[in-house]
Design a protein around this motif. Sequence first.
Motif, mmCIF file in Angstrom:
data_model
loop_
_atom_site.group_PDB
_atom_site.id
_atom_site.type_symbol
_atom_site.label_atom_id
_atom_site.label_comp_id
_atom_site.label_asym_id
_atom_site.label_seq_id
_atom_site.Cartn_x
_atom_site.Cartn_y
_atom_site.Cartn_z
ATOM 1 N N GLU A 1 5.934 -2.629 -6.685
ATOM 2 C CA GLU A 1 5.339 -1.514 -5.965
ATOM 3 C C GLU A 1 4.116 -1.025 -6.735
ATOM 4 O O GLU A 1 4.207 -0.715 -7.927
ATOM 5 C CB GLU A 1 6.353 -0.386 -5.791
ATOM 6 N N HIS B 1 0.770 5.002 -6.995
ATOM 7 C CA HIS B 1 -0.168 5.886 -6.304
ATOM 8 C C HIS B 1 -1.044 6.532 -7.375
ATOM 9 O O HIS B 1 -0.542 7.289 -8.217
ATOM 10 C CB HIS B 1 0.574 6.953 -5.504
ATOM 11 N N ILE C 1 -5.970 -1.628 5.030
ATOM 12 C CA ILE C 1 -6.054 -1.777 3.585
ATOM 13 C C ILE C 1 -7.530 -1.908 3.242
ATOM 14 O O ILE C 1 -8.241 -2.722 3.837
ATOM 15 C CB ILE C 1 -5.259 -2.996 3.103
ATOM 16 N N SER D 1 -1.988 -7.109 8.009
ATOM 17 C CA SER D 1 -2.746 -5.857 8.001
ATOM 18 C C SER D 1 -4.209 -6.093 8.348
ATOM 19 O O SER D 1 -4.745 -7.181 8.160
ATOM 20 C CB SER D 1 -2.667 -5.196 6.623
ATOM 21 N N ASP E 1 -4.548 2.087 0.169
ATOM 22 C CA ASP E 1 -3.545 1.689 1.157
ATOM 23 C C ASP E 1 -3.914 2.237 2.532
ATOM 24 O O ASP E 1 -4.959 2.885 2.705
ATOM 25 C CB ASP E 1 -2.138 2.109 0.723
ATOM 26 N N LYS E 2 -3.079 1.979 3.511
ATOM 27 C CA LYS E 2 -3.390 2.370 4.886
ATOM 28 C C LYS E 2 -3.405 3.878 5.078
ATOM 29 O O LYS E 2 -3.998 4.378 6.038
ATOM 30 C CB LYS E 2 -2.380 1.739 5.848
ATOM 31 N N GLU E 3 -2.745 4.583 4.170
ATOM 32 C CA GLU E 3 -2.714 6.041 4.258
ATOM 33 C C GLU E 3 -3.883 6.688 3.520
ATOM 34 O O GLU E 3 -4.021 7.913 3.530
ATOM 35 C CB GLU E 3 -1.387 6.573 3.699
ATOM 36 N N ARG F 1 -4.494 2.798 -4.859
ATOM 37 C CA ARG F 1 -3.362 2.048 -5.387
ATOM 38 C C ARG F 1 -3.725 1.129 -6.551
ATOM 39 O O ARG F 1 -2.846 0.499 -7.133
ATOM 40 C CB ARG F 1 -2.715 1.227 -4.259
ATOM 41 N N ASP G 1 -2.600 -8.158 -5.452
ATOM 42 C CA ASP G 1 -2.062 -6.846 -5.094
ATOM 43 C C ASP G 1 -2.269 -6.544 -3.607
ATOM 44 O O ASP G 1 -1.450 -5.853 -2.994
ATOM 45 C CB ASP G 1 -2.702 -5.763 -5.952
ATOM 46 N N LEU H 1 0.749 -5.559 -1.219
ATOM 47 C CA LEU H 1 0.709 -4.353 -0.396
ATOM 48 C C LEU H 1 0.945 -4.697 1.068
ATOM 49 O O LEU H 1 1.699 -4.009 1.777
ATOM 50 C CB LEU H 1 -0.648 -3.655 -0.582
ATOM 51 N N ASP H 2 0.334 -5.787 1.523
ATOM 52 C CA ASP H 2 0.554 -6.231 2.895
ATOM 53 C C ASP H 2 2.012 -6.615 3.120
ATOM 54 O O ASP H 2 2.602 -6.284 4.155
ATOM 55 C CB ASP H 2 -0.360 -7.412 3.211
ATOM 56 N N TYR I 1 4.141 -3.603 3.612
ATOM 57 C CA TYR I 1 4.028 -3.071 4.979
ATOM 58 C C TYR I 1 4.805 -3.941 5.962
ATOM 59 O O TYR I 1 5.443 -3.427 6.890
ATOM 60 C CB TYR I 1 2.558 -2.988 5.394
#
Length: 223
Positions: free
Chosen positions: A39, A42, A70, A106, A182-184, A188, A205, A209-210, A213
């Motif tokens: 992970e 953040h 992303i 993504s 990230d998508k939000e 990261r 990475d 990350l993908d 998700y």
Amino acid sequence: MLNSSRNKALAFIFILLLPLSFFLYFEVLKQKTGVRIKELPHLSTTALPPFQLLAHTGDTITEKQVLGKIAVADFFFTRCRGICPIMSNQMKAVQDYLIKQPNLKSEFVLLSHTVDPYYDSLQVLQDYAATYGAVDSVWLFVTGEKAQLYSLAKDFYKVPTLETPEDSLNPYAHSERFILLDKEGFIRGYYDGTDSASVKELMKDIVLLDLAYQIESSKPKKK
């Protein structure tokens, strides 16, 4: 000759299936043992703030076009005689890598922000994008009001950006970092955009990350 063709076909199929196998391995491992894939931390306490910039394509870009994807961001200027050409070549490598990964689910966007908006006009950015083979649907070179660009760099991305008017060869100083979002819209990861090994870590990475998700979206929906 037949064996050679067969071997090439098998190698091609292996390359195509490798990302999918990677995903399935971690999914089975997670389901059986509870082990989670790496992970990413953040690194920002707030998400990407509202902004309005102009891309080299002529389109207005706001945070709304970035959130849900992303993203990888960096800062540069077209007259740069120092690290910028290296960074742009490395960002091109990231772009090409993403385009060639069929199992990534993504959407992605690469954002290169100029720190020299007075010189880097839309036409200048268009020429620069063409020089580095930017695919408009993936990699955007953006400009806008100087205050907004510098605020994004310093206040959100936390990377240094300043004018050095006494240096006629490089009148602007900026970070060499690539920043992963990230998508939000949270940061990261930070990576050295002049170092191939660090950029490869960024690519890895992005895949992780993908995958995270994909795994999250595959979970049964709570009723």
